[in-house]
Every structure is written in C-alpha cells, then in structure tokens.
Write a protein that holds these residues in place. Structure first.
Motif, PDB file in Angstrom:
ATOM      1  N   GLU A   1     -10.440 -10.703  -9.567  1.00  0.00           N
ATOM      2  CA  GLU A   1      -9.929 -11.555 -10.630  1.00  0.00           C
ATOM      3  C   GLU A   1      -9.311 -10.715 -11.755  1.00  0.00           C
TER       4      GLU A   1
ATOM      5  N   ASP B   1      -7.838  -7.797 -11.518  1.00  0.00           N
ATOM      6  CA  ASP B   1      -6.542  -7.305 -11.084  1.00  0.00           C
ATOM      7  C   ASP B   1      -5.486  -8.399 -11.159  1.00  0.00           C
ATOM      8  N   GLU B   2      -5.820  -9.608 -10.734  1.00  0.00           N
ATOM      9  CA  GLU B   2      -4.867 -10.712 -10.779  1.00  0.00           C
ATOM     10  C   GLU B   2      -4.505 -11.036 -12.222  1.00  0.00           C
TER      11      GLU B   2
END
Length: 194
Positions: A10, A12-13
């Motif tokens: 999450e 990284d996103e």
C-alpha cells in the motif's frame, strides 16, 4: 527505539500515486471539475497560457551525459586517430630519445691499482702527476687515493675515476703505463655502472 514498520504494498502504491500527482502539478495541469464542465478562463488565465506558449520547454538534464570521472570522450572522438604503423613509429622514436638521454647520464666507476718500481718513490707525487697529466673528455678522477702495502716495503696506489659511455678505460690505463720510468704496472680492479 521503535520497531521497524513492516513492508506493505500500500505504501508503494501511495508513493506512486503521489509522484504522478506531483508531476501533473509541476507541468501545470489542472484537474477537471467533477461535473465535466470546462473551467472558466479569465483574462489572467489567457495571459498565463500565452506566456507558457511563448516560453520554450525546459530542457531536461540528461543524467546519462554526466561523467563522474571527468573523461572527455567527445574530444577523443574529434581527434584524428593515428594508424598502428604511425603509433609504433612514434613509440619507437620516443624510446630512442629516452635511451639517448639515459646513456648521456650513465657513468661508470673504475677502480685501478698503480704499482711503482721503487720503494723510495713518492707515491702522492705520482698520483698528482697521473690525475693532472692524463686528461680525457668525460673522465673525472677521484679526489683521493689509498696507499696499500704490497710486500717488502713496496706500496701501491689504489685510485678511482668515473667515465662516460664514450670513454675507454683501456686508453687511460695505457696512458698511465706509458709513464715507464715511474710505473711498473696498472691493474683494473673493478668497473661498476652507476
């Protein structure tokens, strides 16, 4: 100390979405209104748009062109390259020049022993006579000599000189032996390249 946060996809996103939003903001893109209507443009917006059109696009810095070690590859490419034969000829010429300089500086240290005929002969006078009378280009006589006992009260002169590559120790020995009245024999004891 706080415990390390476990890795989560999450994060990284979220970071990716944030970077896209920042790139859009930096480029001057504005988000469209939610109802789909076109935003109203005022005089200020029109002037701003004209200024942006007139400005040239900012040049992107190429990180690929940055050379950490400072090598100038462009200059090397511009210089005409010499052929292999020319390079070998140049290297051979440079090697010969270095050899000539080295030989000009090269000296040889020669040690000799001079034996007189008589015990009563003054050997210091003989040594002075040898060093002053015998001159040759590139030869430098030692500053002193040693008197060494041979046998029955007879002594010999141990002396040295330095000479260049173009000088010959045989010629000097022959010149000393030419003093037949004072010198019985001359012996070369050592010869060292300096």
């Amino acid at each position: 100390m706080s415990a390390a946060v476990a890795y989560s996809l999450e994060y990284d996103e979220f970071a990716l979405a944030l970077s896209y939003a920042m790139m859009g903001y930096a480029a001057g893109a504005t988000a469209a209104p939610a109802n789909g209507a076109a935003p109203a443009k005022g005089k200020k917006d029109k002037k701003k748009a004209k200024k942006e059109e007139k400005k040239p696009a900012p040049k992107e810095d190429d990180d690929d062109d940055f050379d950490v070690f400072g090598d100038d590859d462009d200059e090397e490419e511009e210089a005409p390259k010499e052929t292999r034969a020319e390079m070998l000829e140049r290297l051979k010429r440079e090697a010969n020049e270095r050899l000539v300089k080295k030989q000009a500086k090269q000296r040889t240290l020669v040690a000799i022993e001079v034996k007189p005929w008589e015990t009563e002969q003054d050997l210091m006078v003989l040594w002075k006579k040898i060093t002053t009378d015998i001159k040759q280009e590139g030869v430098k006589w030692g500053e002193n000599c040693h008197l060494v006992d041979v046998a029955f009260g007879i002594k010999k002169i141990c002396m040295s000189f330095t000479m260049g590559n173009d000088s010959s120790s045989d010629e000097i020995i022959e010149k000393i032996e030419a003093m037949e009245d004072e010198v019985q024999s001359v012996e070369l004891t050592s010869m060292n390249v300096l």
